[in-house]
Design a protein around this motif. Structure first.
Motif, PDB file in Angstrom:
ATOM      1  N   ALA A 171       0.812  -1.213   0.000  1.00 12.88           N
ATOM      2  CA  ALA A 171       0.000   0.000   0.000  1.00 12.88           C
ATOM      3  C   ALA A 171       0.845   1.263   0.000  1.00 12.88           C
ATOM      4  CB  ALA A 171      -0.934   0.006   1.215  1.00 12.88           C
ATOM      5  N   SER A 172       2.006   1.206   0.639  1.00  7.69           N
ATOM      6  CA  SER A 172       2.829   2.408   0.752  1.00  7.69           C
ATOM      7  C   SER A 172       3.911   2.489  -0.315  1.00  7.69           C
ATOM      8  CB  SER A 172       3.486   2.467   2.139  1.00  7.69           C
ATOM      9  OG  SER A 172       4.254   1.296   2.366  1.00  7.69           O
ATOM     10  N   GLY A 173       4.054   1.441  -1.124  1.00  2.63           N
ATOM     11  CA  GLY A 173       5.017   1.470  -2.210  1.00  2.63           C
ATOM     12  C   GLY A 173       6.460   1.349  -1.771  1.00  2.63           C
ATOM     13  N   VAL A 174       6.698   0.665  -0.643  1.00  3.57           N
ATOM     14  CA  VAL A 174       8.072   0.474  -0.196  1.00  3.57           C
ATOM     15  C   VAL A 174       8.463  -0.985  -0.401  1.00  3.57           C
ATOM     16  CG1 VAL A 174       7.899   2.322   1.502  1.00  3.57           C
ATOM     17  CG2 VAL A 174       7.404  -0.020   2.204  1.00  3.57           C
ATOM     18  N   TRP A 175       9.784  -1.213  -0.388  1.00  2.67           N
ATOM     19  CA  TRP A 175      10.299  -2.577  -0.513  1.00  2.67           C
ATOM     20  C   TRP A 175      10.505  -3.148   0.875  1.00  2.67           C
ATOM     21  CZ3 TRP A 175      15.079  -4.714   0.963  1.00  2.67           C
ATOM     22  CH2 TRP A 175      15.315  -6.021   0.485  1.00  2.67           C
ATOM     23  N   LEU A 176       9.912  -4.308   1.143  1.00  2.00           N
ATOM     24  CA  LEU A 176      10.015  -4.944   2.447  1.00  2.00           C
ATOM     25  C   LEU A 176      11.270  -5.798   2.479  1.00  2.00           C
ATOM     26  CD1 LEU A 176       8.307  -5.075   5.069  1.00  2.00           C
ATOM     27  CD2 LEU A 176       7.346  -7.211   4.194  1.00  2.00           C
ATOM     28  N   GLY A 177      12.204  -5.422   3.337  1.00  2.00           N
ATOM     29  CA  GLY A 177      13.482  -6.110   3.399  1.00  2.00           C
ATOM     30  C   GLY A 177      13.527  -7.181   4.475  1.00  2.00           C
TER      31      GLY A 177
END
Length: 230
Positions: A171-177
């Motif tokens: 939803a927030s457009g970040v990459w989950l590391g």
């Protein structure tokens, strides 16, 4: 239209107390609750006596507790499952406008008795009351599998938190590391089922056993996951 929807979803998740985002990290909380049927009970019973002499009150209470303990053993309760919860001696006063005078002493000795065969719970309760217990402050139900069930709930809570992290990242457009931390959160809502009774001197000992409902215990686990993001 997809972008406004995604933004709205992200704002809703951001407002949730289970989500927090700091610099380069994303934190989520996951919770899971499982129910179990209790398979044992803890009785809180004892004896209280007032007497003009403290020694006499102690002797009366001691005799009653010895009788209660012996009857509990005869009912199949093991020695290790009978223990003192509290023992108190304090003065009892007569109050007047000008002064207060000690008129005697009150001695209280409370026991906890673990009943591991719930089919005998009513019989044990009635027997200890008849044997001399004149105080009955409650019955707490427990489950011998509680720790195992809690671990199962914790595994489900981790899966719940991970699913939230995935949804938030999308939803927030970040990459989950990488997962950087897993924290077990304290729970204040894992309360055993309790059946509260009147003091024994006000209760009909013959009617207590059949009125007790054990219900279910709710076991809750909460975890926090901390992910790196970019």
């Amino acid at each position: 239209m997809k972008k406004p929807i995604a933004i709205a979803l992200f704002l809703c998740l951001l407002a949730s107390p289970a989500f927090a985002m700091a610099a380069n990290t994303l934190r989520t909380e996951g919770t899971a609750t499982l129910s179990v049927v209790p398979d044992q009970a803890i009785l809180a019973v004892g004896c209280a006596v007032e007497n003009a002499e403290a020694s006499a009150a102690q002797r009366q209470v001691g005799e009653a507790i010895a009788s209660v303990t012996e009857v509990a053993r005869q009912m199949g309760i093991e020695e290790a499952d009978i223990s003192t919860a509290s023992f108190n001696i304090y003065p009892v006063y007569n109050y007047s406008e000008s002064e207060s005078m000690v008129r005697g002493y009150r001695v209280e000795h409370m026991l906890t008795i673990a009943v591991k065969d719930l089919d005998t719970l009513g019989d044990v309760m009635n027997a200890v009351l008849k044997a001399g217990a004149n105080q009955a402050y409650g019955i707490t139900f427990a489950c011998s599998r509680e720790k195992d069930v809690y671990l199962q709930a914790m595994a489900l809570a981790v899966a719940n938190a991970a699913a939230k992290a995935d949804a938030l990242a999308i939803a927030s457009g970040v990459w989950l590391g990488a997962l950087e931390q897993i924290n077990e959160m304290p729970n204040t809502n894992n309360y055993p089922t309790q059946a509260r009774a009147q003091k024994a001197e006000m209760a009909d000992a013959g009617s207590i056993g059949g009125s007790i409902m054990k219900g279910e215990m709710m076991i809750t686990a909460t975890v926090e996951l901390v992910y790196a993001i970019r």
